[in-house]
Design a protein around this motif. Structure first.
Motif, PDB file in Angstrom:
ATOM      1  N   GLU A  74      -6.415  48.887  37.683  1.00  0.00           N
ATOM      2  CA  GLU A  74      -7.045  50.180  37.713  1.00  0.00           C
ATOM      3  C   GLU A  74      -6.151  51.156  37.627  1.00  0.00           C
ATOM      4  O   GLU A  74      -4.946  51.290  38.288  1.00  0.00           O
ATOM      5  CB  GLU A  74      -8.302  50.178  38.700  1.00  0.00           C
ATOM      6  CG  GLU A  74      -7.842  50.567  39.827  1.00  0.00           C
ATOM      7  CD  GLU A  74      -8.913  50.839  40.930  1.00  0.00           C
ATOM      8  OE1 GLU A  74     -10.212  50.875  40.555  1.00  0.00           O
ATOM      9  OE2 GLU A  74      -8.592  51.224  42.370  1.00  0.00           O
TER      10      GLU A  74
ATOM     11  N   VAL B 120      -4.534  54.362  39.028  1.00  0.00           N
ATOM     12  CA  VAL B 120      -4.397  54.667  40.616  1.00  0.00           C
ATOM     13  C   VAL B 120      -4.241  56.262  40.623  1.00  0.00           C
ATOM     14  O   VAL B 120      -4.767  56.770  41.504  1.00  0.00           O
ATOM     15  CB  VAL B 120      -3.161  53.929  41.359  1.00  0.00           C
ATOM     16  CG1 VAL B 120      -3.129  54.460  42.545  1.00  0.00           C
ATOM     17  CG2 VAL B 120      -3.724  52.477  41.307  1.00  0.00           C
TER      18      VAL B 120
ATOM     19  N   ARG C  44      -7.405  57.574  42.216  1.00  0.00           N
ATOM     20  CA  ARG C  44      -8.259  56.358  42.302  1.00  0.00           C
ATOM     21  C   ARG C  44      -9.580  57.299  41.848  1.00  0.00           C
ATOM     22  O   ARG C  44     -10.656  57.055  42.234  1.00  0.00           O
ATOM     23  CB  ARG C  44      -8.712  55.806  43.426  1.00  0.00           C
ATOM     24  CG  ARG C  44      -7.478  54.649  44.008  1.00  0.00           C
ATOM     25  CD  ARG C  44      -7.996  53.988  44.884  1.00  0.00           C
ATOM     26  NE  ARG C  44      -6.835  53.061  45.411  1.00  0.00           N
ATOM     27  CZ  ARG C  44      -5.835  52.957  46.173  1.00  0.00           C
ATOM     28  NH1 ARG C  44      -5.927  54.310  46.833  1.00  0.00           N
ATOM     29  NH2 ARG C  44      -4.986  52.175  46.667  1.00  0.00           N
TER      30      ARG C  44
END
Length: 497
Positions: A257, A259, A316
């Motif tokens: 994903e 970050v 995130r």
């Protein structure tokens, strides 16, 4: 007859044989490259030639005359000058003062004679023009960038009318344009009969500028060759004593994903405007561009050293504010700066203390450091990164450049970051240490770390990056995927073509 010859030179320090009957010669009007891994003995040999270190055995001759005693002052009087990788300027003095200090004709003849400042500034301006440097002679040396300081050092050496000029990593902090200007200066010096000892880890530029090359390994001379008769891979083999199949051992990693993200990030104090990018888990995002394009300034903004004025930073998917380095560390962001000797490691501190300096909360309680835990952490990272040292309580100054860089990396890895910013991670280190750091970067990426890598070496950018962002004028001018990027494309964007 050789202009300068060092024959069967030996030198020992406590428990270390730095040079083992090493030999080297230099002809007038020649550029002779001296290469080898960090710790091969290059620096020791140069220090003996310049008189900074006493010869432990063997002979040095200049114009056929044996040099029995030597010191920096005597070497300078004999026409031997050196330009080191780390500029040795007086930060509180002006550029003109730094260049003309000690030059013949620039000193006062008596205490009552006034300094001719106009003559000093004119002479400094002439020398700066010779190296293609557009720097004010009134500027304070301490306010110059690293590339500018390097050019001032070169100008000062030119003013000393050296017959033997030693250049230690002279292009390490220079842009491509400045490097080409330097090569023009070197060619001009060569036509005047100046002999140049050229030390560089950038093997590709040796093909352009050097006439001969001598390889040192483990303190001994391995071989001297004509530069035209040897290629990069052969030089690497001679330096490391083995085939180096991959200087850039990039491994494919399944990316996770997003970050870390910047959205229209601006910092007026740093000259950064509207910068946007994302980095995914396991990704190495390379930042290319010319010196002054804003890459280091962006890194400092992301790490809170020069906080952003506008835009967003997301970690995130959560928007965060970074107003200091302490906040960045707490958020899991680490930054290994460009100048390892000034900002990467504290040279006088032990390796163990350097390793844990950014993670003191892990090893201290009520203000007292648990030295047992400190030693354990330092031991773990020294083994993990392959730091070559006789003892962890040794000062960082005793390490080679590559090992200092590993200690700098250890410090930030000990904080267990999610995002690692690397500014020129392999600048000025040999191909063996460079390969080890590249391999470590691949390991970290495989573990899911997001890495932002700034590099002036295009081969490193192309060899290690999953994507490449090219900066120009304080913003990202273009972004390329690894498969489509070429040196020509990156340079074209960086130059604004």
């Amino acid at each position: 007859m050789a202009l300068l010859e060092a024959k069967d030179i030996t030198k020992s320090y406590v428990g270390v044989q730095a040079l083992k009957r090493a030999s080297f010669d230099l002809r007038a009007g020649e550029v002779h490259a001296l290469i080898g891994e960090n710790g091969a003995g290059k620096s020791t040999l140069i220090k003996i030639i310049t008189g900074a270190v006493q010869n432990g055995g063997g002979t040095i001759t200049l114009d056929g005359h044996k040099i029995d005693d030597n010191s920096p002052q005597l070497a300078k009087s004999r026409g031997i000058a050196a330009i080191y990788q780390q500029p040795a300027l007086f930060p509180e003095l002006t550029v003109a003062e730094n260049i003309t200090i000690g030059l013949i004709g620039m000193q006062r003849q008596s205490l009552w004679q006034r300094i001719n400042w106009k003559a000093r500034h004119n002479r400094a301006a002439e020398l700066l023009a010779q190296v293609g440097a557009k720097i004010s002679t009134d500027a304070l040396a301490g306010e110059l960038t690293m590339p500018q300081q390097q050019l001032v050092e070169i100008a000062r050496a030119l003013g000393a009318d050296a017959r033997v000029l030693i250049m230690d990593e002279p292009t390490a902090s220079l842009s491509e344009e400045d490097t080409q200007n330097l090569f023009c200066v070197i060619r001009e010096l060569r036509t005047r009969g100046v002999g140049i000892i050229y030390i560089s880890h950038r093997l590709d530029e040796l093909q352009v500028i050097a006439d001969r090359v001598t390889v040192l390994r483990d303190g001994a001379t391995i071989e001297t060759r004509l530069m035209a008769e040897v290629d990069r891979q052969e030089l690497i083999r001679l330096m490391v004593g083995r085939e180096l199949s991959a200087v850039f051992p990039k491994r494919e990693v399944e990316l996770g994903e997003t970050v870390f993200e910047a959205r229209n990030l601006s910092c007026h104090a740093a000259g950064i405007s509207n910068v946007s990018f994302t980095i995914r888990a396991g990704e190495i995002l390379g930042f290319a561009g010319l010196v002054g394009a804003g890459r280091t300034e962006l890194a400092r903004t992301l790490f809170g050293l020069t906080p952003a004025d506008d835009g967003e930073i997301r970690l995130r998917s959560k928007q965060i504010k970074i107003n200091s380095a302490a906040e960045a560390i707490e958020l899991g962001i680490a930054y290994v700066p460009e100048d390892r000797r000034r900002h990467g490691v504290i040279l006088d501190l032990p390796i163990s203390a350097n390793t844990t300096l950014a993670s003191l909360q892990q090893i201290s309680k009520l203000g007292f450091i648990n030295f047992q835990i400190e030693r354990q952490i330092a031991t773990d990272y020294a083994l993990r990164l392959g730091v070559k040292t006789p003892a962890l309580f040794a000062a960082a100054a005793t390490l080679s450049g590559g090992n200092q860089q590993k200690v700098a990396l250890s410090r930030w890895l000990a904080t267990k970051p999610a995002v690692l910013i690397l500014d020129e991670p392999t600048q000025g280190i040999d191909v063996g240490a460079k390969s080890e750091i590249h391999s470590l970067m691949c390991d970290l990426a495989a573990q899911g770390m997001a890495i932002l890598m700034i590099s002036s070496e295009l081969l490193e950018i192309l060899g290690m990056s999953d994507r490449i962002a090219v900066m120009r004028g304080g913003t990202i001018a273009a972004t390329f995927d690894r498969a489509e990027a070429t040196q020509q494309q990156i340079l074209a964007v960086a130059l604004g073509h």
